[in-house]
Design a protein around this motif. Sequence first.
Motif, PDB file in Angstrom:
ATOM      1  N   GLY A 108     -12.312   2.306   1.019  1.00  9.71           N
ATOM      2  CA  GLY A 108     -12.647   1.589   2.235  1.00  9.71           C
ATOM      3  C   GLY A 108     -11.492   0.743   2.731  1.00  9.71           C
ATOM      4  O   GLY A 108     -10.594   0.391   1.973  1.00  9.71           O
ATOM      5  N   PRO A 109     -11.503   0.395   4.019  1.00  8.27           N
ATOM      6  CA  PRO A 109     -10.458  -0.462   4.571  1.00  8.27           C
ATOM      7  C   PRO A 109     -10.384  -1.792   3.814  1.00  8.27           C
ATOM      8  O   PRO A 109     -11.408  -2.389   3.491  1.00  8.27           O
ATOM      9  CB  PRO A 109     -10.901  -0.686   6.019  1.00  8.27           C
ATOM     10  CG  PRO A 109     -11.808   0.462   6.316  1.00  8.27           C
ATOM     11  CD  PRO A 109     -12.478   0.803   5.018  1.00  8.27           C
ATOM     12  N   GLY A 110      -9.183  -2.227   3.516  1.00  9.76           N
ATOM     13  CA  GLY A 110      -8.984  -3.486   2.816  1.00  9.76           C
ATOM     14  C   GLY A 110      -9.165  -3.409   1.316  1.00  9.76           C
ATOM     15  O   GLY A 110      -9.126  -4.421   0.627  1.00  9.76           O
ATOM     16  N   SER A 111      -9.338  -2.215   0.770  1.00 13.34           N
ATOM     17  CA  SER A 111      -9.529  -2.064  -0.679  1.00 13.34           C
ATOM     18  C   SER A 111      -8.280  -2.467  -1.437  1.00 13.34           C
ATOM     19  O   SER A 111      -7.163  -2.293  -0.961  1.00 13.34           O
ATOM     20  CB  SER A 111      -9.850  -0.612  -1.035  1.00 13.34           C
ATOM     21  OG  SER A 111     -11.085  -0.231  -0.515  1.00 13.34           O
ATOM     22  N   THR A 112      -8.492  -3.018  -2.635  1.00 14.80           N
ATOM     23  CA  THR A 112      -7.393  -3.268  -3.556  1.00 14.80           C
ATOM     24  C   THR A 112      -7.512  -2.268  -4.681  1.00 14.80           C
ATOM     25  O   THR A 112      -8.565  -2.156  -5.308  1.00 14.80           O
ATOM     26  CB  THR A 112      -7.452  -4.706  -4.120  1.00 14.80           C
ATOM     27  OG1 THR A 112      -7.314  -5.616  -3.031  1.00 14.80           O
ATOM     28  CG2 THR A 112      -6.325  -4.946  -5.110  1.00 14.80           C
TER      29      THR A 112
END
Length: 183
Positions: free
Chosen positions: A56-60
């Motif tokens: 997902g967007p912003g995943s680390t």
Amino acid sequence: MQTYEVPDLRSRTVPLSEGVHNAALRIRDQYGLELKRTVNFTVDVTSPTINLVSPGPGSTLSLEFVTFAFNVTDNIALDRTDVSLDGGPWVPVQQPDRHKVSVDTGDHTLEMLALDLSGNTRSVSVPFRVGDPPDLLIVTPLNGTVTADTTVPLEWTYSGPFEFSKAFLRVERTGLFKPTITS
């Protein structure tokens, strides 16, 4: 179906809706000879859709290789999907539902571009972060420890970009200890 008279004898622009169409042309000369031709074609004004499944967007993440899973569809016919990592060159996607990239630690953006046969496009950008790789260290007992205690404390440390909620420990007897004797 709409029929048009073509006064200039060479062309006519007609309004059409999206979808598959058939055009039939018939001409007649001054002697009554007729020629007929037909052509099938498709009007497509809808851009493809891109559904990013993971990450997902912003995943680390803590991986050197990141696999992006996605679904790209078009209402008529998809031509291709390309990706660009961190503003780099566009690369064709080789598999229809995933793409693997090699990345270093830090902030990154993967941009996906889908193109259909009519030239309609859709793009999405996915920011993500790759953190330092996690590390798990058994503190006690040290590897190769020999002890007379039948109760042995097992301790470990973890460092990484994620919190963990469970730890699973398996201890098994692997055989009799056989010391190495050197003279």
